[in-house]
Write an enzyme that holds these catalytic residues in place. Sequence first.
Site, PDB file in Angstrom:
ATOM      1  N   HIS A  63       3.685  -2.422   3.238  1.00  0.00           N
ATOM      2  CA  HIS A  63       3.788  -0.929   2.675  1.00  0.00           C
ATOM      3  C   HIS A  63       5.200  -0.786   1.965  1.00  0.00           C
ATOM      4  CE1 HIS A  63       0.809  -0.679   5.495  1.00  0.00           C
ATOM      5  NE2 HIS A  63       0.369   0.312   4.815  1.00  0.00           N
ATOM      6  N   ASP A  96       0.714  -1.170  -0.218  1.00  0.00           N
ATOM      7  CA  ASP A  96       0.102  -0.023   0.114  1.00  0.00           C
ATOM      8  C   ASP A  96       0.878   1.189   0.087  1.00  0.00           C
ATOM      9  OD1 ASP A  96      -2.054  -1.750   0.227  1.00  0.00           O
ATOM     10  OD2 ASP A  96      -2.935  -0.907   1.944  1.00  0.00           O
TER      11      ASP A  96
END
Length: 408
Positions: A358, A217
Site C-alpha cells: 500500500h 493499493d
Amino acid sequence: MSGHSPQTSRLLTVIAVFLCICMSGIFTRSSALPSQISPSSDAETLVSEEISLTVTPVDIPQATPTPSPKVTKAASKNKSKKSFKVSHEASEGNWTSSGSNWMFLVDGNAYTGWLTDTDGKRYYFDENGIMQTGWVDVDGKRYYMDLDGIMQTGDITIGKKSYHLNDDGSLEGYKAKKTSKKKSSKEKNRKNSSSDKTSAVSSTDSDSKKYVALTFDDGPSSFTDRLLDCLEENNAKATFFMVGTEIASFPEEVKRMKELGCELGNHTYDHTDLTTLSSEDISSEIARVDQQLVDLTGQGASVVRPPYGSVNDTVKATIGTPMILWSIDTLDWKTLDSQSTVDEVMNNVQDGSIVLMHDIYSTSVDAAEILIPQLIEDGYELVTIHELASVHGIELQTGITYGDFHNN
C-alpha cells in the site's frame, strides 16, 4: 598492778616493731614482682593501634590501578572516526510530525538538506522538508538512513545483502548513473506506456531473467511521489490499484505513473466490498474511477483489484477487465513495520510473484525503497501486471482472477 604495767608496754612495743618489719618485707617483695599490665605496655598497645589505623588508609589507594596507556590509546582511536559539525540550525529549530512523516522546522520553515543534530546524529530532508529513510542519493553518492532517519556508517545488512558504508555514510563502490542514461531510461519507459502492454517485455528475455510485479493499493497519497522517484531511479515499474476518492487529491502523481510506464489499476471508487452490491452498483464503482483516469491520462484502468479480494459470480460477470489478486501479502497495513515488509517479500518472492503493498503508508514506501534495488540486485526485473503475464505466455481475460504467474 602498777609494777606490771611498764613490762606490758615494752612487750607491746616489741611486737609492734616486729609486725612493722614483717609488713615492710611483704610490701617490698610485692613491688618487686612484674606487673601484668604495666604503664609502658599500655603505651605500646595504644601506639600500635594508632599505627594500624594510619597504615590502613595508605594501603587502599595503592590497590587502585591508574589508567594504562592502552586504554587511553583505544579511546583516542574511537574518536578518530569522522565526526560531523553540529548544524547551527539544530539548536534553533524543532522536530514536528506531519502525518507519519517527520520534519524539522526553523522559524516555521521546513528545513531541507543535511542536518547534524545536537546529539551528533545526521539526517537528510528532501526538497519538501520530509525526513528521509532507506536509501538516499545525494550529489552522486548513496546513503542509508535507518527507520529513525539516522544516517548509518560501517557494515550493515539489508535483507540478505551486506553493504559497507564509509565514515561519511556513503556507500562504498557506488557509482551514480549518468544523467544521459537516466533520460534515455525515462524515454524508454514512456514508450512502453502505450496501450500495447504485452509488447513491453520480449518473451525471448524471459528464459534468462526473473520477473516480479509490485502492486500498490488504496492510493495515491502524499507518499506516492517518493515511491515513483525510486521506481524511476531504478528503471522499474509497478501497478497502482487506485481508489477514486484519492485520485482527485493527487492528479499529478497519476499522470506521472503513466509517464513512467506504470500500469493504472482500478480499486473501486470508495473501496466497497463488491460482493455486497448489485450489478449496477458494481459497474458504477468501476466506471467512476475509469472516468477519472481518462480525464487525467487519456485511458482507463487496464486491470481491477476487487477490495479485500472479494469476488462472486456477479462481480465476475460485471467487471469488464481482468481481476488481479496476489501471491505475497506483506500485511504492511497491519504491521506498519518496514523491515517486516522487506523480510516477507525477500523470503517468499519467486519468478512470477505478485506482491501486495500500500502506498498510503510511509513505512510501506520506506520498505519499497529498500526492496526495489534489492530485488534488482537479486536478478529480478520489476514489471507491470500485463508485462508479467506476457513473459509467462498468459493472455489476461475478463471474468478471471489471477493471483500469480508462477511456472508450475
